[in-house]
Design an enzyme around this catalytic site. Structure first.
Site, mmCIF file in Angstrom:
data_model
loop_
_atom_site.group_PDB
_atom_site.id
_atom_site.type_symbol
_atom_site.label_atom_id
_atom_site.label_comp_id
_atom_site.label_asym_id
_atom_site.label_seq_id
_atom_site.Cartn_x
_atom_site.Cartn_y
_atom_site.Cartn_z
ATOM 1 C CG ASP A 107 -1.928 1.089 1.301
ATOM 2 O OD1 ASP A 107 -2.926 1.071 0.566
ATOM 3 O OD2 ASP A 107 -1.687 2.007 2.101
ATOM 4 C CG HIS A 305 -5.594 -2.873 -0.482
ATOM 5 N ND1 HIS A 305 -4.806 -2.344 -1.487
ATOM 6 C CD2 HIS A 305 -5.221 -2.241 0.664
ATOM 7 C CE1 HIS A 305 -4.008 -1.420 -0.978
ATOM 8 N NE2 HIS A 305 -4.224 -1.348 0.322
#
Length: 328
Positions: A107, A305
């Site tokens: 991320d 994610h």
């Protein structure tokens, strides 16, 4: 609260960095592998990788990025610009007595890792990027790009810009907000195709209006959620959110690096259901030019994610195979 037994064999340390102090957690001996988390997490997001990398013969070190966890939280928003975070990473390597390290990020940590490798190739000899593909610095000013997204709705990065605004949404119920945010971006709990996108905010609304409710993703136990919530209840959210508030500063600070490739050996891992990966498909296609040292690129089917937590065993195998193939 005691943390799950997966983390009992790690060592916690505080080292001096430009941030003031950086908290890190390490396990194993051997070549140094620095693990950099994203938003909204802290070192704990690497709890499955620390023992796997240690068992494979590496000194695995997961940091709390400045503003998170037990690391320092400088007051000025500008203290969270990218080059400051790179300087923290360099200082961690030096404090650990190493000359070089492999850096791996997820991320925001992916972008921090990429810029660490880009600007300090003398320190970071290889780079692994999870979920967020590498795009060289440059292009239009970020705030202008984000302002154009969403039409009548507001992109979450724009929503995060004003100090205090997102904090007012999150901090009254940190646990509930984190549970919804993690679920919104996880493969098994994300909104169905065609549902309102949780990356955008309706005018006058909040992000959590679009979070799924009532079920945690499979990778996140109640105990894990409690660990995350306890940390952010203690620290607040401003240090984490300030990373988003420096993207225009980064664009200016990195002007000398606009358009530059990362030439060290690299790795990319993304989830096929992760917007952070799918929105940047063009960046992945550009890797022959932007990551000429790319060793492998993997898109994991059915993954969202939170890739190193959703697919911990698969990610561990890919990481250790890549590390074993690196020169020297």
């Amino acid at each position: 609260m005691s943390q799950p037994s997966l983390t009992t064999d790690v060592t916690h340390r505080l080292v001096s960095t430009p941030a003031g102090r950086t908290h890190l957690v390490e396990q194993g001996t051997g070549p140094l592998v620095l693990l950099v988390h994203g938003f909204p997490e802290f070192w704990y997001s690497w709890r499955h990788q620390l023992p796997a990398l240690a068992a494979a013969g590496y000194r695995a070190v997961a940091i709390d990025v400045r503003g998170y966890g037990r690391s320092s939280r400088p007051a000025p928003v500008s203290a969270y610009r990218m080059l400051e975070l790179v300087a923290d990473n360099v200082a961690v390597v030096e404090a650990l007595g190493a000359e070089t390290a492999v850096i791996v990020g997820h991320d925001w940590g992916s972008t921090i890792a990429a810029n660490s490798a880009l600007t300090r190739p003398d320190v970071f000899r290889a780079v692994g990027l999870l979920s967020v593909p590498y795009t060289p610095p440059g292009g239009p000013r970020p705030s202008e790009v984000f302002a154009q997204l969403g039409g009548d709705e507001e992109f979450y990065v724009s929503y995060f810009q004003a100090p205090g605004r997102a904090e007012a949404e999150i901090e009254p119920d940190v646990r509930g907000w984190l549970a919804g945010f993690y679920a919104a971006l996880s493969a098994d709990t994300m909104p169905a195709p065609g549902a309102p996108d949780p990356h955008f905010v309706s005018r006058g609304g909040t992000l959590r209006d679009r979070f799924p409710a009532g079920r945690l993703p499979a990778w996140l136990s109640d105990d894990d959620l409690a660990v995350y919530a306890e940390e952010f209840e203690r620290t607040g959210m401003s240090g984490a959110l300030n990373r988003y508030r420096n993207m225009d500063r980064d664009w200016e600070d990195l002007a000398a690096f606009h358009g530059r490739p990362i030439t060290q050996p690299s790795l990319f891992l993304g989830g096929a259901l992760d917007a952070s990966t799918t929105w940047l498909t063009a960046a992945i296609h550009a890797y022959p030019a932007t990551l000429p040292g790319l060793v492998a690129s993997h898109i994991l089917d059915g993954c969202g994610h939170w890739i190193q937590q959703e697919r911990r065993d698969q990610v561990n195998r890919i990481l250790t195979d890549w590390l074993a193939a690196l020169p020297g």
